[in-house]
Scaffold this motif. Sequence first.
Motif, PDB file in Angstrom:
ATOM      1  N   UNK A 249      36.856  39.863  45.506  1.00 31.99           N
ATOM      2  CA  UNK A 249      35.613  40.002  46.284  1.00 31.99           C
ATOM      3  C   UNK A 249      35.189  41.470  46.320  1.00 31.99           C
ATOM      4  N   UNK A 250      33.902  41.812  46.472  1.00 34.12           N
ATOM      5  CA  UNK A 250      32.805  40.877  46.765  1.00 34.12           C
ATOM      6  C   UNK A 250      32.173  40.282  45.507  1.00 34.12           C
ATOM      7  N   UNK A 251      32.727  40.576  44.323  1.00 34.77           N
ATOM      8  CA  UNK A 251      32.030  40.256  43.082  1.00 34.77           C
ATOM      9  C   UNK A 251      32.307  38.830  42.604  1.00 34.77           C
ATOM     10  N   UNK A 252      33.500  38.328  42.889  1.00 39.41           N
ATOM     11  CA  UNK A 252      33.875  37.010  42.357  1.00 39.41           C
ATOM     12  C   UNK A 252      34.007  37.059  40.853  1.00 39.41           C
ATOM     13  N   UNK A 253      34.330  38.271  40.347  1.00 40.55           N
ATOM     14  CA  UNK A 253      34.473  38.446  38.893  1.00 40.55           C
ATOM     15  C   UNK A 253      35.538  39.495  38.657  1.00 40.55           C
ATOM     16  N   UNK A 254      36.277  39.297  37.590  1.00 38.21           N
ATOM     17  CA  UNK A 254      37.330  40.274  37.292  1.00 38.21           C
ATOM     18  C   UNK A 254      37.190  40.701  35.841  1.00 38.21           C
ATOM     19  N   UNK A 255      37.454  41.995  35.604  1.00 35.05           N
ATOM     20  CA  UNK A 255      37.401  42.537  34.244  1.00 35.05           C
ATOM     21  C   UNK A 255      38.796  42.385  33.643  1.00 35.05           C
ATOM     22  N   UNK A 256      38.874  41.762  32.461  1.00 33.35           N
ATOM     23  CA  UNK A 256      40.202  41.568  31.856  1.00 33.35           C
ATOM     24  C   UNK A 256      40.308  42.406  30.584  1.00 33.35           C
ATOM     25  N   UNK A 257      41.538  42.705  30.220  1.00 30.26           N
ATOM     26  CA  UNK A 257      41.734  43.425  28.965  1.00 30.26           C
ATOM     27  C   UNK A 257      42.191  42.431  27.918  1.00 30.26           C
ATOM     28  N   UNK A 258      41.476  42.309  26.809  1.00 28.48           N
ATOM     29  CA  UNK A 258      41.867  41.350  25.777  1.00 28.48           C
ATOM     30  C   UNK A 258      43.221  41.722  25.189  1.00 28.48           C
ATOM     31  N   UNK A 259      44.111  40.741  25.084  1.00 30.80           N
ATOM     32  CA  UNK A 259      45.495  41.007  24.668  1.00 30.80           C
ATOM     33  C   UNK A 259      45.556  41.758  23.345  1.00 30.80           C
ATOM     34  N   UNK A 260      44.916  41.235  22.330  1.00 29.97           N
ATOM     35  CA  UNK A 260      45.184  41.772  20.980  1.00 29.97           C
ATOM     36  C   UNK A 260      44.147  42.809  20.539  1.00 29.97           C
TER      37      UNK A 260
ATOM     38  N   UNK B  74      34.680  39.651  31.098  1.00 25.72           N
ATOM     39  CA  UNK B  74      34.625  39.196  32.492  1.00 25.72           C
ATOM     40  C   UNK B  74      34.996  37.727  32.644  1.00 25.72           C
ATOM     41  N   UNK B  75      35.838  37.491  33.666  1.00 29.43           N
ATOM     42  CA  UNK B  75      36.180  36.118  34.018  1.00 29.43           C
ATOM     43  C   UNK B  75      35.851  35.908  35.488  1.00 29.43           C
ATOM     44  N   UNK B  76      35.312  34.759  35.808  1.00 26.55           N
ATOM     45  CA  UNK B  76      35.049  34.435  37.224  1.00 26.55           C
ATOM     46  C   UNK B  76      36.379  34.406  37.952  1.00 26.55           C
ATOM     47  N   UNK B  77      36.385  34.996  39.156  1.00 29.31           N
ATOM     48  CA  UNK B  77      37.630  35.004  39.929  1.00 29.31           C
ATOM     49  C   UNK B  77      37.295  35.070  41.406  1.00 29.31           C
ATOM     50  N   UNK B  78      37.333  33.938  42.105  1.00 26.10           N
ATOM     51  CA  UNK B  78      36.932  33.915  43.525  1.00 26.10           C
ATOM     52  C   UNK B  78      37.807  34.820  44.397  1.00 26.10           C
ATOM     53  N   UNK B  79      38.981  35.204  43.883  1.00 27.76           N
ATOM     54  CA  UNK B  79      39.842  36.058  44.708  1.00 27.76           C
ATOM     55  C   UNK B  79      39.434  37.537  44.642  1.00 27.76           C
TER      56      UNK B  79
ATOM     57  N   UNK C  31      31.145  37.549  28.931  1.00 26.81           N
ATOM     58  CA  UNK C  31      32.024  36.507  29.497  1.00 26.81           C
ATOM     59  C   UNK C  31      33.254  36.317  28.600  1.00 26.81           C
ATOM     60  N   UNK C  32      34.406  36.231  29.236  1.00 27.41           N
ATOM     61  CA  UNK C  32      35.669  36.067  28.484  1.00 27.41           C
ATOM     62  C   UNK C  32      35.643  34.785  27.660  1.00 27.41           C
ATOM     63  N   UNK C  33      34.965  33.759  28.194  1.00 26.48           N
ATOM     64  CA  UNK C  33      34.710  32.525  27.427  1.00 26.48           C
ATOM     65  C   UNK C  33      33.380  31.976  27.930  1.00 26.48           C
ATOM     66  N   UNK C  34      32.653  31.237  27.118  1.00 23.90           N
ATOM     67  CA  UNK C  34      31.257  30.905  27.460  1.00 23.90           C
ATOM     68  C   UNK C  34      31.109  29.778  28.488  1.00 23.90           C
TER      69      UNK C  34
END
Length: 460
Positions: free
Chosen positions: A321-332, A314-319, A229-232
């Motif tokens: 679909x179908x996962x409601x989760x998005x993989x993000x790349x950490x900036x630094x 991973x961050x929750x992201x209702x947009x 999780x990107x944040x807990x």
Amino acid sequence: MTSEAAFPANFLWGAATSAYQIEGQPLADGAGPSIWHRFAHTPGRVANGDTGDLACDHYRRFEEDVALMADLGLGAYRFSVAWGRVLPEGRGSVNAKGLDFYRRLVDALLERGIAPMITLYHWDLPAALHDRGGWLNPDSPAWFADYAQVLFRALDDRVPLWVTINEPWVVTVPGYLDGELAPGHRDPFEAPRVAHHLLLAHAEAVAAYRSLGGRHRIGLAVNLEPQHPASPTPENQAAARRRDAFINRWFLDPLYLGRYPAELATIFGAAWPEFADADLARIRSTSDSVLGGSLGTGCATDFIGVNYYSRGLVRADPNTQPLGAIRISPENAPRTTMGWEVYPPGLTETLLWIKEHYGNPPTYITENGAAFDDPPPADGLVPDPERVDYLRAHLRAAHAALEQGADLRGYFVWSLFDNFEWAQGYSQRFGLIRVDPPNQARILKASARFYQNVIRANGV
Ligand SMILES: N=[N+]=NCCCCNC(=O)[C@@H]1[C@H]2[C@H](O)[C@@H](O)[C@H](O)[C@@H](CO)[C@@H]12
């Protein structure tokens, strides 16, 4: 050279490639076109209009390439067979010239003391089978088992390690859900059925291997990435659990536990079918290995091939679909040119996760590597310090898992050559050896020399 991390005495050191990514001449000597030949020749599907028509010209240059593998001291070489070279229509009559190429490649490897690891399917389905529904057709497991038997009969006396399917998740999700890779479908009703047929295809091929008296080991190669999780927050933690089921457990739970992760029915909703219990039993079937008796893992597979590149943040992201989760790349964080975070601890975590969840099956790292913008050669060698650092850190991470009891048997760098990186064409360089399609020169990189020393020292 004393190594900080010494590997077991019989640890297998290899490098990996796949047919469509390196061979070139996909239609030579009677071969039938694959869905990747068709996809790459469809305008707009691959960066810069690149195709695998030439790639690394390995179909012609394989003897020179095997000599390079021997110079590096590889103990093994993982490559895939282009189904359409052997069975141009995907089934029916065998194309002797196509099969003969792979027989000569295997013999060239064995002459140099390099063990072949053959992947039967690395995404290049014969177009003729796709025209019959491809992996959506319930007959596809039988098509695959028939094709596998042609290879087993021809080569099992000389091939110690077989992989049935490379990354069924990537065949399913980029191929049938988000449409990024061949055949470019985008249908949540198709994806679960394709995944199911791929698992049945694996089980039928393993069953065929056993019934033929296959004397060696056969496994499945899966892409795995820990999901953090990107944040807990509760939402992000739930999103990471969903993505873990979706990416990591979709194929391994049926194989080792005889059931799909419950999350998938929730994720896919009405698009998730009712699967027959008999199918799940077949996929998990306990089949006697050639060593007599089930291997103790209670399933059809002798080993797991792990393709590890990075983790998912991973961050929750209702947009999404179908996962409601998005993989993000950490900036630094350090990232490769694929945009993937460099995260070596994820490899240790992955190997120990397999040990804990699936009974510590024999495991090979069948792919690990990184794409970077390599500088041009200097004095006949490409300086690629980022790749050297990536490989060193991941080898140490693999060793950490070994020290904690993971049954890790070998490691294959992805990839031996810069090659055709699917929808990104030749824009991404993963090789230990530089190859530029226009001139086809093979130029060692510093990472090749680094890996040669790792093999000599059996450690890093
Ligand atoms: N969300 N998400 N996750 C992405 C998970 C897919 C990761 N890509 C792979 O594993 C492919 C594997 C392939 O075998 C090889 O043919 C490819 O050339 C390499 C490099 O791309 C890797």
